[in-house]
Design an enzyme around this catalytic site. Structure first.
Site, PDB file in Angstrom:
ATOM      1  CE  LYS A  28      -2.087   4.648   6.947  1.00  0.00           C
ATOM      2  NZ  LYS A  28      -3.098   5.411   7.666  1.00  0.00           N
TER       3      LYS A  28
ATOM      4  NE  ARG B  50      -2.483   1.131   3.598  1.00  0.00           N
ATOM      5  CZ  ARG B  50      -3.219   0.956   4.699  1.00  0.00           C
ATOM      6  NH1 ARG B  50      -4.501   0.667   4.596  1.00  0.00           N
ATOM      7  NH2 ARG B  50      -2.682   1.074   5.892  1.00  0.00           N
TER       8      ARG B  50
HETATM    9  N1  PXG Z   1      -9.104   4.890   7.430  1.00  0.00           N
HETATM   10  C1  PXG Z   1      -8.154   5.823   7.545  1.00  0.00           C
HETATM   11  C2  PXG Z   1      -8.427   7.189   7.039  1.00  0.00           C
HETATM   12  C3  PXG Z   1      -6.924   5.492   8.129  1.00  0.00           C
HETATM   13  O1  PXG Z   1      -5.977   6.399   8.204  1.00  0.00           O
HETATM   14  C4  PXG Z   1      -7.749   3.234   8.457  1.00  0.00           C
HETATM   15  C5  PXG Z   1      -8.927   3.628   7.855  1.00  0.00           C
HETATM   16  C6  PXG Z   1      -7.569   1.792   8.835  1.00  0.00           C
HETATM   17  O2  PXG Z   1      -6.670   1.180   7.957  1.00  0.00           O
HETATM   18  P1  PXG Z   1      -5.747  -0.040   8.386  1.00  0.00           P
HETATM   19  O3  PXG Z   1      -4.951  -0.341   7.193  1.00  0.00           O
HETATM   20  O4  PXG Z   1      -4.919   0.436   9.557  1.00  0.00           O
HETATM   21  O5  PXG Z   1      -6.636  -1.124   8.799  1.00  0.00           O
HETATM   22  C7  PXG Z   1      -6.721   4.189   8.631  1.00  0.00           C
HETATM   23  C8  PXG Z   1      -5.486   3.765   9.334  1.00  0.00           C
HETATM   24  C9  PXG Z   1      -1.468   6.500  12.858  1.00  0.00           C
HETATM   25  C10 PXG Z   1      -2.792   6.405  12.254  1.00  0.00           C
HETATM   26  O6  PXG Z   1      -1.316   7.275  13.811  1.00  0.00           O
HETATM   27  C11 PXG Z   1      -3.031   5.550  11.202  1.00  0.00           C
HETATM   28  C12 PXG Z   1      -4.265   5.497  10.652  1.00  0.00           C
HETATM   29  C13 PXG Z   1      -5.250   6.273  11.144  1.00  0.00           C
HETATM   30  C14 PXG Z   1      -5.013   7.133  12.176  1.00  0.00           C
HETATM   31  C15 PXG Z   1      -3.771   7.202  12.746  1.00  0.00           C
HETATM   32  O7  PXG Z   1      -0.565   5.813  12.405  1.00  0.00           O
HETATM   33  N2  PXG Z   1      -4.487   4.682   9.547  1.00  0.00           N
END
Ligand code: PXG
Length: 289
Positions: free
Chosen positions: A149, A50
Protein backbone atom coordinates in the site's frame (compact mmCIF):
# COMPACT_ATOMS: atom_id res chain seq x y z
CA UNK A 1 -7.36 19.44 14.34
CA UNK A 2 -4.38 17.75 16.00
CA UNK A 3 -2.04 15.86 13.74
CA UNK A 4 0.50 13.35 15.01
CA UNK A 5 3.80 14.14 13.29
CA UNK A 6 7.05 12.37 14.09
CA UNK A 7 6.25 11.86 17.74
CA UNK A 8 4.32 15.03 18.55
CA UNK A 9 0.72 16.12 18.36
CA UNK A 10 0.72 19.44 16.53
CA UNK A 11 -1.84 21.83 15.14
CA UNK A 12 -2.80 21.25 11.52
CA UNK A 13 -1.09 24.52 10.53
CA UNK A 14 2.15 23.25 12.10
CA UNK A 15 2.02 19.82 10.46
CA UNK A 16 4.50 20.33 7.65
CA UNK A 17 6.64 18.05 5.51
CA UNK A 18 9.73 19.09 3.55
CA UNK A 19 9.48 19.62 -0.20
CA UNK A 20 12.56 17.38 -0.33
CA UNK A 21 10.60 14.47 1.19
CA UNK A 22 10.76 11.54 -1.19
CA UNK A 23 7.17 10.69 -0.33
CA UNK A 24 6.25 13.83 -2.23
CA UNK A 25 9.03 13.79 -4.83
CA UNK A 26 8.64 10.14 -5.84
CA UNK A 27 5.65 8.68 -4.03
CA UNK A 28 8.19 6.81 -1.94
CA UNK A 29 6.37 5.71 1.18
CA UNK A 30 3.47 3.67 2.50
CA UNK A 31 0.11 4.37 4.09
CA UNK A 32 -2.96 2.95 5.76
CA UNK A 33 -6.60 3.99 5.88
CA UNK A 34 -8.27 2.85 9.13
CA UNK A 35 -11.74 3.39 10.55
CA UNK A 36 -12.86 3.90 14.13
CA UNK A 37 -16.36 3.41 15.41
CA UNK A 38 -17.70 4.45 18.82
CA UNK A 39 -14.23 5.30 20.10
CA UNK A 40 -12.74 1.96 19.05
CA UNK A 41 -10.29 1.45 16.20
CA UNK A 42 -11.39 -1.39 13.94
CA UNK A 43 -8.75 -4.04 13.15
CA UNK A 44 -5.93 -1.76 14.28
CA UNK A 45 -3.41 -4.59 14.71
CA UNK A 46 -4.06 -5.89 11.19
CA UNK A 47 -3.67 -2.45 9.63
CA UNK A 48 -0.40 -1.78 11.42
CA UNK A 49 0.90 -5.23 10.48
CA UNK A 50 0.12 -4.49 6.83
CA UNK A 51 1.82 -1.09 7.17
CA UNK A 52 4.97 -2.70 8.60
CA UNK A 53 4.93 -5.32 5.82
CA UNK A 54 4.49 -2.65 3.13
CA UNK A 55 7.42 -0.71 4.62
CA UNK A 56 9.56 -3.84 4.75
CA UNK A 57 8.74 -4.67 1.14
CA UNK A 58 10.04 -1.29 -0.03
CA UNK A 59 13.14 -1.41 2.21
CA UNK A 60 11.92 1.37 4.46
CA UNK A 61 13.14 0.75 7.98
CA UNK A 62 10.60 1.96 10.45
CA UNK A 63 11.89 3.94 13.41
CA UNK A 64 8.72 3.05 15.35
CA UNK A 65 7.58 -0.32 16.61
CA UNK A 66 4.20 -1.89 15.93
CA UNK A 67 3.14 -1.05 19.50
CA UNK A 68 4.32 2.55 19.28
CA UNK A 69 2.32 3.07 16.08
CA UNK A 70 -0.82 1.53 17.59
CA UNK A 71 -0.45 3.82 20.61
CA UNK A 72 0.17 6.90 18.44
CA UNK A 73 -2.91 6.08 16.36
CA UNK A 74 -5.18 5.82 19.41
CA UNK A 75 -3.62 8.95 20.91
CA UNK A 76 -4.41 10.92 17.74
CA UNK A 77 -8.05 9.86 17.72
CA UNK A 78 -8.41 10.65 21.44
CA UNK A 79 -6.69 14.05 21.08
CA UNK A 80 -9.26 15.08 18.50
CA UNK A 81 -12.19 14.02 20.67
CA UNK A 82 -13.69 11.98 17.88
CA UNK A 83 -15.86 8.90 18.25
CA UNK A 84 -16.41 7.85 14.61
CA UNK A 85 -14.14 8.58 11.71
CA UNK A 86 -11.23 7.76 9.50
CA UNK A 87 -7.52 7.64 10.13
CA UNK A 88 -4.92 8.29 7.49
CA UNK A 89 -1.52 7.04 8.57
CA UNK A 90 1.37 7.90 6.25
CA UNK A 91 5.03 6.97 6.40
CA UNK A 92 7.29 8.76 3.95
CA UNK A 93 10.87 7.98 3.04
CA UNK A 94 11.79 11.35 4.52
CA UNK A 95 13.76 14.33 3.25
CA UNK A 96 16.87 13.66 1.22
CA UNK A 97 18.88 14.64 -1.82
CA UNK A 98 17.20 15.03 -5.18
CA UNK A 99 17.54 11.76 -7.04
CA UNK A 100 15.89 8.41 -6.49
CA UNK A 101 18.39 6.97 -4.02
CA UNK A 102 16.38 6.23 -0.86
CA UNK A 103 19.58 5.55 1.10
CA UNK A 104 20.23 9.31 1.01
CA UNK A 105 17.12 9.93 3.10
CA UNK A 106 18.31 9.44 6.68
CA UNK A 107 14.99 9.64 8.54
CA UNK A 108 11.49 8.53 7.52
CA UNK A 109 8.57 10.69 8.60
CA UNK A 110 5.25 9.49 9.92
CA UNK A 111 2.06 11.44 10.31
CA UNK A 112 -1.41 10.45 11.44
CA UNK A 113 -4.59 12.31 10.62
CA UNK A 114 -7.85 11.45 12.38
CA UNK A 115 -10.78 12.91 10.54
CA UNK A 116 -13.90 11.84 8.70
CA UNK A 117 -14.44 10.20 5.34
CA UNK A 118 -17.13 10.78 2.78
CA UNK A 119 -18.71 7.47 1.87
CA UNK A 120 -20.62 6.72 -1.25
CA UNK A 121 -24.00 8.43 -1.02
CA UNK A 122 -26.52 6.38 0.99
CA UNK A 123 -28.68 5.63 -2.03
CA UNK A 124 -25.92 3.44 -3.46
CA UNK A 125 -26.01 1.21 -0.37
CA UNK A 126 -29.74 0.84 -0.93
CA UNK A 127 -29.79 0.58 -4.74
CA UNK A 128 -26.29 -0.64 -5.61
CA UNK A 129 -23.45 0.80 -7.67
CA UNK A 130 -23.20 0.78 -11.45
CA UNK A 131 -19.56 0.26 -12.32
CA UNK A 132 -17.39 -0.20 -15.39
CA UNK A 133 -14.33 -2.18 -16.38
CA UNK A 134 -11.47 0.24 -17.09
CA UNK A 135 -8.64 -0.04 -19.59
CA UNK A 136 -6.00 0.75 -16.94
CA UNK A 137 -4.58 -2.56 -15.71
CA UNK A 138 -3.24 -3.48 -12.30
CA UNK A 139 0.53 -3.65 -12.64
CA UNK A 140 2.13 -7.05 -12.67
CA UNK A 141 3.83 -8.00 -9.37
CA UNK A 142 7.07 -7.94 -11.33
CA UNK A 143 6.61 -4.17 -11.74
CA UNK A 144 4.97 -2.72 -8.65
CA UNK A 145 3.98 -5.21 -5.93
CA UNK A 146 0.18 -4.88 -5.71
CA UNK A 147 0.17 -5.86 -2.04
CA UNK A 148 2.23 -2.86 -1.05
CA UNK A 149 0.00 0.00 0.00
CA UNK A 150 2.44 2.58 -1.29
CA UNK A 151 2.09 6.31 -1.83
CA UNK A 152 2.18 5.54 -5.55
CA UNK A 153 -1.54 5.45 -6.33
CA UNK A 154 -1.44 6.91 -9.84
CA UNK A 155 -2.40 3.56 -11.36
CA UNK A 156 -5.61 3.51 -9.29
CA UNK A 157 -6.21 7.22 -9.80
CA UNK A 158 -6.08 6.81 -13.59
CA UNK A 159 -8.57 3.96 -13.27
CA UNK A 160 -10.79 6.18 -11.09
CA UNK A 161 -10.62 8.91 -13.76
CA UNK A 162 -11.92 6.41 -16.31
CA UNK A 163 -14.78 5.51 -14.00
CA UNK A 164 -15.75 9.13 -13.38
CA UNK A 165 -15.54 9.96 -17.09
CA UNK A 166 -17.94 7.08 -17.71
CA UNK A 167 -20.30 8.43 -15.01
CA UNK A 168 -19.49 5.53 -12.70
CA UNK A 169 -18.16 5.67 -9.15
CA UNK A 170 -15.89 2.64 -9.32
CA UNK A 171 -14.01 0.62 -11.92
CA UNK A 172 -13.03 -3.02 -12.09
CA UNK A 173 -9.31 -3.34 -12.75
CA UNK A 174 -8.03 -6.39 -14.61
CA UNK A 175 -4.52 -7.74 -14.36
CA UNK A 176 -2.19 -8.30 -17.30
CA UNK A 177 -3.83 -11.66 -18.05
CA UNK A 178 -7.31 -10.15 -18.13
CA UNK A 179 -8.42 -11.60 -14.81
CA UNK A 180 -10.23 -9.40 -12.31
CA UNK A 181 -7.88 -8.01 -9.67
CA UNK A 182 -10.06 -5.58 -7.70
CA UNK A 183 -11.55 -2.09 -7.97
CA UNK A 184 -9.61 1.16 -7.58
CA UNK A 185 -10.00 1.24 -3.80
CA UNK A 186 -12.07 -1.82 -2.94
CA UNK A 187 -11.91 -5.60 -3.21
CA UNK A 188 -14.56 -7.42 -5.24
CA UNK A 189 -16.79 -10.38 -4.38
CA UNK A 190 -19.47 -12.25 -6.27
CA UNK A 191 -22.13 -14.67 -5.07
CA UNK A 192 -23.04 -17.62 -7.28
CA UNK A 193 -25.37 -20.41 -6.23
CA UNK A 194 -24.90 -19.64 -2.56
CA UNK A 195 -21.09 -19.61 -2.80
CA UNK A 196 -18.84 -16.63 -2.37
CA UNK A 197 -16.06 -16.07 -4.90
CA UNK A 198 -13.31 -13.48 -4.78
CA UNK A 199 -10.11 -12.95 -6.79
CA UNK A 200 -6.88 -14.39 -5.50
CA UNK A 201 -4.46 -11.92 -3.96
CA UNK A 202 -1.95 -13.23 -6.49
CA UNK A 203 -4.21 -11.91 -9.27
CA UNK A 204 -3.22 -8.39 -8.22
CA UNK A 205 -5.59 -7.52 -5.39
CA UNK A 206 -4.60 -5.68 -2.26
CA UNK A 207 -4.87 -8.03 0.71
CA UNK A 208 -7.79 -6.02 2.06
CA UNK A 209 -8.55 -6.01 5.77
CA UNK A 210 -12.28 -5.77 5.02
CA UNK A 211 -11.90 -8.62 2.51
CA UNK A 212 -10.47 -10.79 5.28
CA UNK A 213 -13.28 -9.81 7.65
CA UNK A 214 -15.92 -10.72 5.05
CA UNK A 215 -14.27 -14.10 4.47
CA UNK A 216 -14.30 -14.68 8.25
CA UNK A 217 -17.97 -13.70 8.47
CA UNK A 218 -18.86 -15.98 5.54
CA UNK A 219 -17.14 -18.91 7.22
CA UNK A 220 -19.03 -18.15 10.45
CA UNK A 221 -22.31 -18.02 8.54
CA UNK A 222 -21.53 -21.29 6.76
CA UNK A 223 -21.19 -19.72 3.31
CA UNK A 224 -18.50 -21.47 1.23
CA UNK A 225 -15.69 -19.11 0.17
CA UNK A 226 -13.72 -19.76 -3.02
CA UNK A 227 -10.66 -17.66 -3.84
CA UNK A 228 -9.97 -18.11 -7.54
CA UNK A 229 -9.24 -16.26 -10.77
CA UNK A 230 -12.35 -14.43 -11.95
CA UNK A 231 -13.03 -12.82 -15.28
CA UNK A 232 -15.76 -10.47 -16.46
CA UNK A 233 -17.93 -13.46 -17.42
CA UNK A 234 -18.09 -14.45 -13.76
CA UNK A 235 -19.36 -11.00 -12.79
CA UNK A 236 -21.85 -10.76 -15.67
CA UNK A 237 -23.34 -14.12 -14.70
CA UNK A 238 -23.14 -13.72 -10.91
CA UNK A 239 -26.24 -13.74 -8.71
CA UNK A 240 -24.81 -10.87 -6.68
CA UNK A 241 -21.73 -8.68 -6.59
CA UNK A 242 -20.37 -6.38 -3.89
CA UNK A 243 -17.24 -4.43 -3.02
CA UNK A 244 -15.43 -4.19 0.30
CA UNK A 245 -13.07 -1.62 1.76
CA UNK A 246 -12.35 0.24 4.96
CA UNK A 247 -14.00 3.35 3.60
CA UNK A 248 -16.80 1.74 1.56
CA UNK A 249 -17.46 -1.10 4.05
CA UNK A 250 -19.71 -3.44 2.00
CA UNK A 251 -21.42 -1.91 -1.02
CA UNK A 252 -23.63 -3.71 -3.55
CA UNK A 253 -22.90 -3.62 -7.29
CA UNK A 254 -25.87 -4.07 -9.61
CA UNK A 255 -24.39 -3.28 -13.00
CA UNK A 256 -21.07 -3.81 -14.78
CA UNK A 257 -20.46 -2.22 -18.19
CA UNK A 258 -24.20 -1.51 -18.59
CA UNK A 259 -25.06 -5.16 -17.98
CA UNK A 260 -27.38 -6.01 -15.12
CA UNK A 261 -26.01 -8.30 -12.41
CA UNK A 262 -28.55 -10.73 -10.94
CA UNK A 263 -31.92 -9.05 -10.82
CA UNK A 264 -30.41 -5.57 -10.70
CA UNK A 265 -31.00 -5.08 -6.98
CA UNK A 266 -28.76 -5.63 -3.96
CA UNK A 267 -29.07 -9.32 -3.16
CA UNK A 268 -29.85 -11.07 0.12
CA UNK A 269 -26.29 -12.26 0.77
CA UNK A 270 -24.91 -8.77 0.18
CA UNK A 271 -27.43 -7.32 2.61
CA UNK A 272 -26.66 -10.01 5.14
CA UNK A 273 -22.91 -9.32 4.92
CA UNK A 274 -23.40 -5.57 5.13
CA UNK A 275 -25.51 -6.07 8.28
CA UNK A 276 -23.03 -8.49 9.84
CA UNK A 277 -20.13 -6.16 9.03
CA UNK A 278 -21.86 -3.16 10.59
CA UNK A 279 -22.66 -5.16 13.68
CA UNK A 280 -19.03 -6.25 14.00
CA UNK A 281 -17.51 -2.78 13.55
CA UNK A 282 -19.87 -1.40 16.16
CA UNK A 283 -19.08 -4.08 18.70
CA UNK A 284 -15.31 -4.62 18.47
CA UNK A 285 -12.03 -2.76 18.11
CA UNK A 286 -9.24 -1.23 20.16
CA UNK A 287 -10.46 1.48 22.58
CA UNK A 288 -8.58 4.74 21.98
CA UNK A 289 -8.29 5.50 25.69
N1 PXG B 1 -7.82 -2.23 -2.86
C1 PXG B 1 -7.09 -1.12 -2.87
C2 PXG B 1 -6.24 -0.82 -4.05
C3 PXG B 1 -7.12 -0.25 -1.77
O1 PXG B 1 -6.37 0.82 -1.76
C4 PXG B 1 -8.70 -1.76 -0.71
C5 PXG B 1 -8.60 -2.57 -1.83
C6 PXG B 1 -9.52 -2.23 0.46
O2 PXG B 1 -8.68 -2.61 1.50
P1 PXG B 1 -9.10 -2.51 3.03
O3 PXG B 1 -7.93 -2.97 3.78
O4 PXG B 1 -9.45 -1.06 3.29
O5 PXG B 1 -10.29 -3.35 3.20
C7 PXG B 1 -7.97 -0.55 -0.68
C8 PXG B 1 -8.13 0.33 0.50
C9 PXG B 1 -7.92 6.26 1.40
C10 PXG B 1 -8.09 5.10 0.53
O6 PXG B 1 -8.28 7.37 0.96
C11 PXG B 1 -7.73 3.84 0.96
C12 PXG B 1 -7.89 2.79 0.13
C13 PXG B 1 -8.40 2.98 -1.10
C14 PXG B 1 -8.74 4.22 -1.54
C15 PXG B 1 -8.59 5.31 -0.71
O7 PXG B 1 -7.44 6.10 2.51
N2 PXG B 1 -7.46 1.53 0.54
Amino acid sequence: MNIWLDGNLVEESEAKISVFDHGLLYGDGVFEGIRFYKGRVFRLEEHITRLMDSAKAIVLSMPWTHEEICRATCETVAANGLSDGYIRLVVTRGAGELGLNPYLCPKPSMFIIASSIKLYPDEHYRNGLKIITCATRRPTPAALMPQVKSLNYLNNIMAKVEAIQANALEAVMLNEQGYVAECTGDNLFIMKKGEMHTPLISDGALDGITRAVIIELAEKLGVPVIERSLNRYDIFTADECFLTGTAAEVIPVVELDKRTIGDGRPGPFTQQFLGAYQELVNSSGTPVR
